[in-house]
Design a protein around this motif. Structure first.
Motif, PDB file in Angstrom:
ATOM      1  N   ASP A 120       0.067  27.576  23.453  1.00  0.00           N
ATOM      2  CA  ASP A 120       1.138  26.722  22.946  1.00  0.00           C
ATOM      3  C   ASP A 120       1.477  25.557  23.873  1.00  0.00           C
ATOM      4  OD1 ASP A 120       1.460  28.202  20.600  1.00  0.00           O
ATOM      5  OD2 ASP A 120       2.739  29.654  21.611  1.00  0.00           O
ATOM      6  N   VAL A 121       0.706  25.401  24.941  1.00  0.00           N
ATOM      7  CA  VAL A 121       0.839  24.207  25.791  1.00  0.00           C
ATOM      8  C   VAL A 121      -0.179  23.183  25.297  1.00  0.00           C
ATOM      9  CG1 VAL A 121       0.620  23.246  28.109  1.00  0.00           C
ATOM     10  CG2 VAL A 121       1.616  25.530  27.794  1.00  0.00           C
ATOM     11  N   SER A 122       0.283  22.012  24.904  1.00  0.00           N
ATOM     12  CA  SER A 122      -0.634  20.975  24.431  1.00  0.00           C
ATOM     13  C   SER A 122      -1.163  20.177  25.624  1.00  0.00           C
ATOM     14  CB  SER A 122       0.071  20.037  23.450  1.00  0.00           C
ATOM     15  OG  SER A 122       1.158  19.368  24.078  1.00  0.00           O
ATOM     16  N   LEU A 123      -2.466  19.896  25.603  1.00  0.00           N
ATOM     17  CA  LEU A 123      -3.097  19.113  26.661  1.00  0.00           C
ATOM     18  C   LEU A 123      -3.685  17.847  26.078  1.00  0.00           C
ATOM     19  CD1 LEU A 123      -3.879  22.371  27.561  1.00  0.00           C
ATOM     20  CD2 LEU A 123      -4.671  21.065  29.523  1.00  0.00           C
ATOM     21  N   ASN A 124      -3.335  16.723  26.657  1.00  0.00           N
ATOM     22  CA  ASN A 124      -3.959  15.450  26.314  1.00  0.00           C
ATOM     23  C   ASN A 124      -4.872  15.075  27.473  1.00  0.00           C
ATOM     24  OD1 ASN A 124      -4.576  13.078  24.938  1.00  0.00           O
ATOM     25  ND2 ASN A 124      -2.902  11.956  25.910  1.00  0.00           N
ATOM     26  N   VAL A 125      -6.180  15.095  27.224  1.00  0.00           N
ATOM     27  CA  VAL A 125      -7.169  14.922  28.283  1.00  0.00           C
ATOM     28  C   VAL A 125      -7.854  13.574  28.096  1.00  0.00           C
ATOM     29  CG1 VAL A 125      -9.169  15.959  29.410  1.00  0.00           C
ATOM     30  CG2 VAL A 125      -7.508  17.424  28.272  1.00  0.00           C
ATOM     31  N   ARG A 126      -7.808  12.740  29.139  1.00  0.00           N
ATOM     32  CA  ARG A 126      -8.356  11.385  29.029  1.00  0.00           C
ATOM     33  C   ARG A 126      -9.164  11.018  30.269  1.00  0.00           C
ATOM     34  NH1 ARG A 126      -3.810   7.537  29.031  1.00  0.00           N
ATOM     35  NH2 ARG A 126      -2.512   9.206  29.853  1.00  0.00           N
ATOM     36  N   GLU A 127     -10.311  10.371  30.057  1.00  0.00           N
ATOM     37  CA  GLU A 127     -11.070   9.829  31.183  1.00  0.00           C
ATOM     38  C   GLU A 127     -10.346   8.607  31.729  1.00  0.00           C
ATOM     39  OE1 GLU A 127     -15.595   8.271  32.325  1.00  0.00           O
ATOM     40  OE2 GLU A 127     -15.119   8.853  30.263  1.00  0.00           O
ATOM     41  N   SER A 128     -10.416   8.441  33.033  1.00  0.00           N
ATOM     42  CA  SER A 128      -9.701   7.334  33.669  1.00  0.00           C
ATOM     43  C   SER A 128     -10.497   6.816  34.857  1.00  0.00           C
ATOM     44  CB  SER A 128      -8.314   7.811  34.143  1.00  0.00           C
ATOM     45  OG  SER A 128      -7.629   6.796  34.840  1.00  0.00           O
ATOM     46  N   PRO A 129     -10.409   5.526  35.167  1.00  0.00           N
ATOM     47  CA  PRO A 129     -11.053   5.016  36.379  1.00  0.00           C
ATOM     48  C   PRO A 129     -10.517   5.725  37.619  1.00  0.00           C
ATOM     49  CG  PRO A 129     -10.356   3.210  34.960  1.00  0.00           C
ATOM     50  CD  PRO A 129      -9.759   4.450  34.391  1.00  0.00           C
ATOM     51  N   MET A 130     -11.408   6.142  38.498  1.00  0.00           N
ATOM     52  CA  MET A 130     -10.974   6.933  39.645  1.00  0.00           C
ATOM     53  C   MET A 130     -10.064   6.140  40.579  1.00  0.00           C
ATOM     54  SD  MET A 130     -13.248   9.333  42.180  1.00  0.00           S
ATOM     55  CE  MET A 130     -13.858   8.025  43.246  1.00  0.00           C
ATOM     56  N   ALA A 131     -10.280   4.846  40.666  1.00  0.00           N
ATOM     57  CA  ALA A 131      -9.484   4.039  41.594  1.00  0.00           C
ATOM     58  C   ALA A 131      -8.004   4.041  41.236  1.00  0.00           C
ATOM     59  CB  ALA A 131     -10.017   2.607  41.620  1.00  0.00           C
ATOM     60  N   THR A 132      -7.703   4.183  39.949  1.00  0.00           N
ATOM     61  CA  THR A 132      -6.303   4.133  39.520  1.00  0.00           C
ATOM     62  C   THR A 132      -5.710   5.514  39.255  1.00  0.00           C
ATOM     63  OG1 THR A 132      -6.952   3.901  37.193  1.00  0.00           O
ATOM     64  CG2 THR A 132      -6.671   1.872  38.469  1.00  0.00           C
ATOM     65  N   LEU A 133      -6.546   6.540  39.203  1.00  0.00           N
ATOM     66  CA  LEU A 133      -6.072   7.862  38.788  1.00  0.00           C
ATOM     67  C   LEU A 133      -5.007   8.441  39.730  1.00  0.00           C
ATOM     68  CD1 LEU A 133      -8.524  10.423  37.193  1.00  0.00           C
ATOM     69  CD2 LEU A 133      -6.239  11.002  37.916  1.00  0.00           C
ATOM     70  N   PRO A 134      -5.178   8.387  41.062  1.00  0.00           N
ATOM     71  CA  PRO A 134      -4.131   8.940  41.934  1.00  0.00           C
ATOM     72  C   PRO A 134      -2.760   8.289  41.713  1.00  0.00           C
ATOM     73  CG  PRO A 134      -6.149   8.641  43.176  1.00  0.00           C
ATOM     74  CD  PRO A 134      -6.365   7.979  41.852  1.00  0.00           C
ATOM     75  N   ALA A 135      -2.736   6.966  41.580  1.00  0.00           N
ATOM     76  CA  ALA A 135      -1.457   6.287  41.361  1.00  0.00           C
ATOM     77  C   ALA A 135      -0.849   6.690  40.025  1.00  0.00           C
ATOM     78  CB  ALA A 135      -1.651   4.771  41.413  1.00  0.00           C
ATOM     79  N   MET A 136      -1.689   6.934  39.029  1.00  0.00           N
ATOM     80  CA  MET A 136      -1.189   7.329  37.718  1.00  0.00           C
ATOM     81  C   MET A 136      -0.615   8.741  37.744  1.00  0.00           C
ATOM     82  SD  MET A 136      -4.148   5.663  35.275  1.00  0.00           S
ATOM     83  CE  MET A 136      -3.320   6.000  33.713  1.00  0.00           C
ATOM     84  N   VAL A 137      -1.172   9.606  38.580  1.00  0.00           N
ATOM     85  CA  VAL A 137      -0.584  10.933  38.761  1.00  0.00           C
ATOM     86  C   VAL A 137       0.747  10.815  39.500  1.00  0.00           C
ATOM     87  CG1 VAL A 137      -0.870  13.188  39.873  1.00  0.00           C
ATOM     88  CG2 VAL A 137      -2.803  12.129  38.691  1.00  0.00           C
ATOM     89  N   LEU A 138       0.771   9.991  40.524  1.00  0.00           N
ATOM     90  CA  LEU A 138       1.965   9.847  41.341  1.00  0.00           C
ATOM     91  C   LEU A 138       3.140   9.303  40.532  1.00  0.00           C
ATOM     92  CD1 LEU A 138       2.817  10.284  44.311  1.00  0.00           C
ATOM     93  CD2 LEU A 138       2.323   7.867  44.704  1.00  0.00           C
ATOM     94  N   ASP A 139       2.872   8.360  39.627  1.00  0.00           N
ATOM     95  CA  ASP A 139       3.991   7.759  38.883  1.00  0.00           C
ATOM     96  C   ASP A 139       4.253   8.443  37.536  1.00  0.00           C
ATOM     97  OD1 ASP A 139       2.158   6.773  37.025  1.00  0.00           O
ATOM     98  OD2 ASP A 139       2.178   4.732  37.812  1.00  0.00           O
ATOM     99  N   GLY A 140       3.512   9.533  37.253  1.00  0.00           N
ATOM    100  CA  GLY A 140       3.826  10.344  36.092  1.00  0.00           C
ATOM    101  C   GLY A 140       3.071  10.016  34.827  1.00  0.00           C
ATOM    102  N   ARG A 141       2.177   9.016  34.851  1.00  0.00           N
ATOM    103  CA  ARG A 141       1.393   8.738  33.644  1.00  0.00           C
ATOM    104  C   ARG A 141       0.387   9.859  33.379  1.00  0.00           C
ATOM    105  NH1 ARG A 141      -0.597   2.800  34.834  1.00  0.00           N
ATOM    106  NH2 ARG A 141      -0.146   3.463  36.980  1.00  0.00           N
ATOM    107  N   PHE A 142      -0.084  10.513  34.436  1.00  0.00           N
ATOM    108  CA  PHE A 142      -0.820  11.764  34.340  1.00  0.00           C
ATOM    109  C   PHE A 142      -0.052  12.825  35.111  1.00  0.00           C
ATOM    110  CE2 PHE A 142      -4.732   9.062  33.752  1.00  0.00           C
ATOM    111  CZ  PHE A 142      -5.064   9.548  32.487  1.00  0.00           C
ATOM    112  N   ASP A 143      -0.193  14.078  34.683  1.00  0.00           N
ATOM    113  CA  ASP A 143       0.387  15.185  35.439  1.00  0.00           C
ATOM    114  C   ASP A 143      -0.551  15.659  36.536  1.00  0.00           C
ATOM    115  OD1 ASP A 143       2.893  15.587  33.962  1.00  0.00           O
ATOM    116  OD2 ASP A 143       1.576  16.106  32.296  1.00  0.00           O
ATOM    117  N   MET A 144      -1.843  15.574  36.269  1.00  0.00           N
ATOM    118  CA  MET A 144      -2.876  15.983  37.213  1.00  0.00           C
ATOM    119  C   MET A 144      -4.116  15.157  36.934  1.00  0.00           C
ATOM    120  SD  MET A 144      -2.520  20.123  36.834  1.00  0.00           S
ATOM    121  CE  MET A 144      -2.389  19.972  35.055  1.00  0.00           C
TER     122      MET A 144
END
Length: 288
Positions: A120-144
């Motif tokens: 019952d936990v929904s997961l939205n899984v998306r490929e992302s450029p690695m250079a931007t992925l850490p910042a996107m996790v940090l600011d909440g656009r990704f959870d992990m």
């Protein structure tokens, strides 16, 4: 009135007897009687007609039964959902990844295992450029996010180190290198290197060969890197997991003799994560 008043009222309505209702609720009959009297006083209407052995609902009581049952059901549903959310049984996760997490099967294995455990936990899984992925996790656009390490992470992120692997050389089938029985780092000093997102392998191979690499394009994902190799624009040092998963016409994968370079996938996440569902995913990965 509180939710307990509705529960007391429904117990009496179902049992049609104060003594039996009190036993069912685990309270004393006088206490139950006072609670019902308080309800009647607050509503300004009698709910029960009290007879010698049992009780009967009044018109006001009949009208209240349906609403009381709906109220108690809704409250219990809200309570269960809050408890499930607190355990991480329900919720939503935004998960980013780089392509090599798919090629090695790590992403599929861990997402499927989590979905079986927490359907019952929904997961939205998306490929992302690695250079931007850490910042996107940090600011909440990704959870992990799954990234290829080693890489420097911003303050506030932690990582779980996953499977390590070596590198291979992606080379055009027309290249003179394919005629060599063994390709060593020293043979690559005059080649142009198409760069994947994680360039550690390229730099380490060049260091082992004792030369400064000629750097070509850095087109993004691994498929784009291999595409440029197939066009004869250079060679590429790529993770071993690409072999057998990205096959393009005119491209061969060759072992680099004596290459000691390695990389590994990491799951990166916020250090002080508050979402129970995300924490549950992290704990599952740690213990997988």
């Amino acid at each position: 009135m509180e939710i307990r008043h509705f529960r007391y009222f429904l117990a009496v309505a179902r049992q049609r007897n104060f003594t039996r209702a009190a036993e069912h609720l685990g309270i004393a009959p006088p206490t139950l009687s006072r609670q019902i009297q308080d309800m009647e006083s607050e509503l300004g209407a009698r709910l029960f007609l009290r007879q010698q052995r049992d009780v009967k609902l009044t018109e006001a009581g009949v009208a209240l039964v349906i609403e009381a049952e709906a109220t108690v059901r809704q409250f219990e549903c809200a309570q269960r959902n809050a408890q499930r959310a607190g355990r991480g049984d329900i919720g939503h996760i935004e998960l980013g990844y780089v392509a090599s997490a798919v090629f090695g099967g790590v992403l599929q294995k861990q997402v499927q295992a989590f979905s079986r455990e927490c359907p019952d936990v929904s997961l939205n899984v998306r490929e992302s450029p690695m250079a931007t992925l850490p910042a996107m996790v940090l600011d909440g656009r990704f959870d992990m996010g799954y990234v290829r390490s080693p890489m420097t992470l911003p303050e506030g992120l932690d990582e779980i180190r996953l499977n390590a692997e070596g590198f291979v050389l992606a080379v055009s089938a027309e290249s003179w290198l394919c005629r060599l029985p063994d390709i060593g780092p020293q043979h690559l000093q005059n080649e142009t290197f198409i760069l994947p997102e994680q360039i550690t392998g390229t730099l380490q191979v060049a260091a082992q060969g004792g030369f400064s690499p000629t750097l070509g394009a850095q087109p993004g994902g691994l498929v784009a890197v291999i595409a440029l190799v197939s066009l004869g624009q250079g060679v590429a040092v790529v993770p071993e997991s690409v072999v057998g998963h990205v096959g393009l016409p005119g491209v061969l994968y060759r072992k680099i003799s004596g290459c000691e370079a390695t990389s590994w996938l990491s799951l990166i996440y916020r250090r002080f994560e508050k979402s129970a569902a995300v924490v549950r995913y992290i704990e599952q990965v740690k213990h997988s």
